[in-house]
Design an enzyme around this catalytic site. Structure first.
Site, PDB file in Angstrom:
ATOM      1  N   ASP A  59       2.139  -4.002  14.543  1.00 54.77           N
ATOM      2  CA  ASP A  59       2.084  -4.278  13.101  1.00 54.77           C
ATOM      3  C   ASP A  59       1.416  -3.081  12.417  1.00 54.77           C
ATOM      4  O   ASP A  59       0.224  -2.846  12.618  1.00 54.77           O
ATOM      5  CB  ASP A  59       1.283  -5.578  12.859  1.00 54.77           C
ATOM      6  CG  ASP A  59       1.202  -5.940  11.380  1.00 54.77           C
ATOM      7  OD1 ASP A  59       1.739  -5.199  10.531  1.00 54.77           O
ATOM      8  OD2 ASP A  59       0.574  -6.980  11.069  1.00 54.77           O
ATOM      9  N   ASP A  83      -3.284 -11.569   2.343  1.00 52.60           N
ATOM     10  CA  ASP A  83      -1.934 -11.236   2.820  1.00 52.60           C
ATOM     11  C   ASP A  83      -1.274 -12.480   3.415  1.00 52.60           C
ATOM     12  O   ASP A  83      -1.828 -13.104   4.333  1.00 52.60           O
ATOM     13  CB  ASP A  83      -2.005 -10.140   3.897  1.00 52.60           C
ATOM     14  CG  ASP A  83      -2.460  -8.798   3.334  1.00 52.60           C
ATOM     15  OD1 ASP A  83      -2.548  -8.666   2.094  1.00 52.60           O
ATOM     16  OD2 ASP A  83      -2.717  -7.879   4.141  1.00 52.60           O
ATOM     17  N   GLY A 129      -2.413   3.070   7.120  1.00 52.05           N
ATOM     18  CA  GLY A 129      -2.844   4.129   6.197  1.00 52.05           C
ATOM     19  C   GLY A 129      -4.272   3.881   5.725  1.00 52.05           C
ATOM     20  O   GLY A 129      -5.063   4.820   5.575  1.00 52.05           O
ATOM     21  N   ASP A 130      -4.609   2.629   5.511  1.00 53.50           N
ATOM     22  CA  ASP A 130      -5.970   2.296   5.053  1.00 53.50           C
ATOM     23  C   ASP A 130      -6.998   2.637   6.130  1.00 53.50           C
ATOM     24  O   ASP A 130      -8.072   3.172   5.834  1.00 53.50           O
ATOM     25  CB  ASP A 130      -6.079   0.811   4.703  1.00 53.50           C
ATOM     26  CG  ASP A 130      -5.057   0.410   3.654  1.00 53.50           C
ATOM     27  OD1 ASP A 130      -4.756   1.247   2.779  1.00 53.50           O
ATOM     28  OD2 ASP A 130      -4.559  -0.725   3.725  1.00 53.50           O
ATOM     29  N   GLU A 155      -4.116   0.200  -6.205  1.00 52.93           N
ATOM     30  CA  GLU A 155      -3.760  -1.203  -6.447  1.00 52.93           C
ATOM     31  C   GLU A 155      -4.621  -1.842  -7.535  1.00 52.93           C
ATOM     32  O   GLU A 155      -4.609  -3.055  -7.692  1.00 52.93           O
ATOM     33  CB  GLU A 155      -3.859  -2.016  -5.148  1.00 52.93           C
ATOM     34  CG  GLU A 155      -2.686  -1.775  -4.214  1.00 52.93           C
ATOM     35  CD  GLU A 155      -2.733  -2.627  -2.964  1.00 52.93           C
ATOM     36  OE1 GLU A 155      -1.667  -2.802  -2.355  1.00 52.93           O
ATOM     37  OE2 GLU A 155      -3.819  -3.099  -2.570  1.00 52.93           O
TER      38      GLU A 155
END
Ligand code: RIB
Length: 310
Positions: free
Chosen positions: A247, A14, A252-253, A141
């Site tokens: 943040d 990321d 969700g993960d 993903e």
């Protein structure tokens, strides 16, 4: 005995910019901070489960570059078995370019890279090792055909399947029958069912729609408001926890990891969603995705402090 968890999915590096607000189209804005953080929905779920002391394995792909090496190292550092992560040469590691605004909200562009190379042949190669695991966490993903293929094959062996339908996309009808649990957020369930969630009745209707298609239990993630549990025996909103979010990337993960870990420990559905709410909330109190995943002690003391406060 604690059940074992296997995550099949993406690994991204990321590239995170923190700014007061998101830029308008065509606008150039000065940001405040830049970070590279290990991420990707699959890797995030695996690291979160590792920090929660689960026996967890990651199945995925990275490119033959420095980001790939860092991602594998971060899995290992967090107690995740990473020998199911293959280094694919000739393709970059998955990348997510993330902007975080002053309210902790994010917007993300991803480039799949090696995640896009995760095909059914790779699942076949990994399958014997995967069969040692009980609960499987998937997201969207990696190629959808691979997700469908792997889920169908695992279901032949009676494995438990948890699908996080993120990022939002349509799913083929054939997949729903194989899902023990699906965990959309509001945007994702609207994409799947065509129903907007404004009220509890909307949540129930959308959940029932998915259950009629064949899903076992629907858990509708409502962010800081908690999550709806929609099963054949229950419809309830399990309240979330209030925290000072800085943040929300990976919230969700972490929810999915918390849910899977709690099930693996033999807990019931209500308790597992409650635990997942706590893990999700805590993950928003630090920057980054894998970086911000809470460990077992943090989650337990957070839940216990909430119980005492009531
Ligand atoms: O769910 C959060 C994740 O989505 C980030 O870590 C980023 O990699 C994107 O895939």
């Amino acid at each position: 005995m604690m059940k074992k968890i296997c995550v099949v999915g993406s690994l991204n590096m990321d590239l995170v910019v923190i700014a007061d607000r998101f830029p308008q189209p065509g606008e150039t804005l000065s940001g405040k901070e830049f970070h590279t953080f290990p991420g990707g929905k699959g890797g995030n779920q695996a690291v979160a489960a590792g920090r929660l002391q689960a026996d967890v394995r990651m199945v995925g792909k990275v490119g033959d570059d420095i980001y790939g090496k860092q991602l594998i190292l971060n899995l290992q550092k967090n107690g995740v078995k990473a020998d199911g992560v293959f280094v694919d040469s000739g393709v970059s590691t998955g990348i997510a370019v993330i902007e975080v605004d002053g309210a902790g909200e994010n917007q993300i562009v991803i480039v799949a890279g090696a995640n896009g190379k995760l095909d059914s042949r790779f699942i076949d190669e990994q399958f014997d090792a995967m069969l040692e695991y009980d609960i499987f966490l998937f997201q969207l993903e990696i190629p959808l055909e691979t997700v469908v293929y792997a889920i169908k094959k695992l279901k032949e062996y009676g494995k438990t399947i948890i699908l996080d339908p993120a990022p939002a996309r349509l799913l083929p009808d054939e997949i729903f029958n194989y899902l023990d649990y699906i965990t959309p957020n509001e945007m994702e369930i609207t994409m799947l069912t065509g129903k907007k969630i404004r009220t509890a009745d909307d949540a129930r209707e959308a959940g029932d729609w998915l259950r009629r298609k064949g899903v076992g239990t629907v858990i509708l993630k409502m962010g800081k408001n908690g999550a709806y549990l929609i099963s054949d025996q229950e419809f309830s909103l399990i309240p979330g926890f209030t925290v000072n979010a800085i943040d929300t990337t990976g919230a969700g993960d972490s929810f999915n990891a918390g849910f899977g870990v709690s099930l693996a420990r033999g807990n019931g559905l209500w308790e597992s969603v409650r635990f997942a709410n706590a893990v999700g909330a805590l993950s928003t109190t630090a920057k980054g995705a894998q970086n911000a995943m809470p460990d077992w002690e943090q989650v337990m003391s957070f839940i216990n402090a909430e119980v005492t406060r009531r």
